[in-house]
Design an enzyme around this catalytic site. Structure first.
Site, short mmCIF file in Angstrom:
data_model
loop_
_atom_site.label_atom_id
_atom_site.label_comp_id
_atom_site.label_asym_id
_atom_site.label_seq_id
_atom_site.Cartn_x
_atom_site.Cartn_y
_atom_site.Cartn_z
N TYR A 1 -10.07 8.89 -3.55
CA TYR A 1 -8.68 8.74 -3.09
C TYR A 1 -8.29 9.93 -2.21
O TYR A 1 -7.72 9.76 -1.13
CB TYR A 1 -7.78 8.65 -4.32
CG TYR A 1 -6.32 8.38 -4.03
CD1 TYR A 1 -5.88 7.08 -3.83
CD2 TYR A 1 -5.39 9.41 -3.99
CE1 TYR A 1 -4.53 6.82 -3.59
CE2 TYR A 1 -4.05 9.16 -3.75
CZ TYR A 1 -3.63 7.86 -3.55
OH TYR A 1 -2.29 7.61 -3.31
N SER B 1 -0.64 11.02 1.04
CA SER B 1 -0.38 11.30 -0.38
C SER B 1 -0.30 12.82 -0.55
O SER B 1 -0.69 13.57 0.35
CB SER B 1 -1.55 10.75 -1.19
OG SER B 1 -1.59 11.30 -2.48
P1 NDP Z 1 1.47 -0.42 -5.35
O1 NDP Z 1 0.28 -0.63 -6.22
O2 NDP Z 1 2.83 -0.73 -5.86
O3 NDP Z 1 1.28 -1.18 -3.97
C1 NDP Z 1 0.05 -1.25 -3.33
C2 NDP Z 1 0.15 -2.34 -2.30
O4 NDP Z 1 -1.07 -2.43 -1.57
C3 NDP Z 1 0.42 -3.69 -2.91
O5 NDP Z 1 1.44 -4.29 -2.17
C4 NDP Z 1 -0.90 -4.44 -2.74
O6 NDP Z 1 -0.63 -5.81 -2.56
C5 NDP Z 1 -1.45 -3.79 -1.49
N1 NDP Z 1 -2.91 -3.84 -1.37
C6 NDP Z 1 -3.82 -3.24 -2.16
N2 NDP Z 1 -5.07 -3.55 -1.75
C7 NDP Z 1 -4.93 -4.35 -0.67
C8 NDP Z 1 -5.84 -5.01 0.19
N3 NDP Z 1 -7.17 -4.90 0.03
N4 NDP Z 1 -5.36 -5.76 1.20
C9 NDP Z 1 -4.02 -5.89 1.37
N5 NDP Z 1 -3.09 -5.29 0.60
C10 NDP Z 1 -3.56 -4.53 -0.42
O7 NDP Z 1 1.36 1.11 -4.92
P2 NDP Z 1 2.33 2.13 -4.19
O8 NDP Z 1 3.51 1.45 -3.61
O9 NDP Z 1 2.51 3.26 -5.11
O10 NDP Z 1 1.35 2.64 -3.03
C11 NDP Z 1 1.56 2.33 -1.67
C12 NDP Z 1 0.88 3.41 -0.85
O11 NDP Z 1 1.47 4.67 -1.15
C13 NDP Z 1 -0.62 3.56 -1.15
O12 NDP Z 1 -1.31 3.85 0.05
C14 NDP Z 1 -0.65 4.76 -2.08
O13 NDP Z 1 -1.87 5.42 -2.04
C15 NDP Z 1 0.47 5.59 -1.50
N6 NDP Z 1 1.01 6.59 -2.38
C16 NDP Z 1 1.69 6.26 -3.52
C17 NDP Z 1 2.21 7.27 -4.32
C18 NDP Z 1 2.99 7.00 -5.54
O14 NDP Z 1 3.36 7.98 -6.24
N7 NDP Z 1 3.28 5.77 -5.90
C19 NDP Z 1 2.03 8.69 -3.99
C20 NDP Z 1 1.30 8.90 -2.78
C21 NDP Z 1 0.81 7.89 -2.01
P3 NDP Z 1 -1.63 -7.00 -3.07
O15 NDP Z 1 -2.16 -6.57 -4.39
O16 NDP Z 1 -0.79 -8.22 -3.08
O17 NDP Z 1 -2.69 -7.07 -2.01
#
Ligand code: NDP
Length: 252
Positions: free
Chosen positions: A155, A142
């Protein structure tokens, strides 16, 4: 150079957001993609979308914070797909609070989901990748791997840790032809940041002002980097930390 036909990829959190963007890229390049997350309805929808676009995909349930669940995911993948070549450690959450307001349970939930998960998944994947003669691991960091903010104590700690975990795994497994990288997204329009926009006053305006590209990232901005880091094109690159941020991190 960019052909992933015959390769098998796990994308944690591949049912939405950045993970789905990466899954689209990998499936488009020919990989069979395992969409690994908790919400099975959302995962099945993502699989249908990938298949309709001509890709191969399947959904497997996992809680990345749970060691037994992660081990079962990798076992099922190898049983059902015959091998494992690519792992994208993308699943992540955030709890936005001032540091003094965090409970220990909340701290652990963020660290377990964002950082320990990447260790657990990578450790579980290692034997199958080694057996296949090599592999590719992509960890999602991130801007908080680089910068700080008042509301990201847990985070930011998890995402800083992702970078150092990446370097350690890259150093350890290069001899096994396993390359490990960290991708650091800027501000990307997903469910995660829709919540942030509601919780952090002025966030939208700040992102647009501070990002030289002048826009939020889209999930499809992650398709190309996923393919590059998963493909033979990047075989002599390992331990790299790559920003995908529209220039956010280089603007003074
Ligand atoms: P979303 O909330 O859209 O996606 C998060 C995903 O993680 C979902 O598919 C969710 O699926 C899954 N998830 C969460 N907890 C669990 C768990 N315990 N076990 C399995 N799957 C899990 O977020 P983003 O796409 O934005 O984020 C994806 C990654 O990118 C993260 O690591 C985030 O920190 C990182 N990121 C995002 C940024 C942004 O601006 N959006 C910036 C920087 C980093 P489900 O709930 O079905 O389990």
């Amino acid at each position: 150079m960019f052909d992933l036909k015959g390769r098998v990829a796990i994308v944690t959190g591949g049912n939405g957001g950045i993970g789905l963007g990466m899954a689209r890229g990998l499936a488009g390049a020919g990989a069979r993609v395992v969409v690994a997350a908790r919400n099975q309805e959302k995962s099945r929808k993502a699989v249908r979308e990938l298949e309709q676009a001509g890709g191969q995909a399947l959904a497997l349930a996992v809680d990345v914070a749970d060691e037994a669940s992660v081990n079962a995911l990798v076992k099922s993948t190898v049983e059902q797909c015959g091998r494992l070549d690519i792992l994208v450690n993308n699943a992540g959450i955030n709890i936005r609070k001032q540091p003094q307001e965090y409970t220990l349970a909340e701290w652990r939930q963020v660290l377990d989901t964002n950082l320990t998960s990447a260790f657990l998944c990578s450790r579980a994947a290692y034997p199958a990748m080694k057996a296949a003669g090599g592999g590719k691991i992509v960890n999602i960091g991130s801007m908080m791997s680089i910068f700080g903010a008042s509301f990201v104590a847990a985070y930011g700690a998890s995402k800083g840790g992702i970078v150092q975990l990446t370097k350690a795994l890259a150093a350890a497994w290069a001899k096994d032809h396993i390359q490990v990288h960290a991708v650091l997204p800027g501000w990307i329009d997903t469910d995660l940041t829709q919540a942030a926009r509601r919780q952090v006053p002025g966030l939208n305006e700040n992102v647009l002002r501070r990002t030289p590209a002048g826009r939020w990232g889209a999930i499809d901005d992650f398709a190309g980097i996923a393919v590059f880091l998963a493909a033979p094109a990047s075989d002599f690159i390992t331990g790299a930390v790559i920003t995908v941020d529209g220039g956010y991190s280089v603007q003074g």
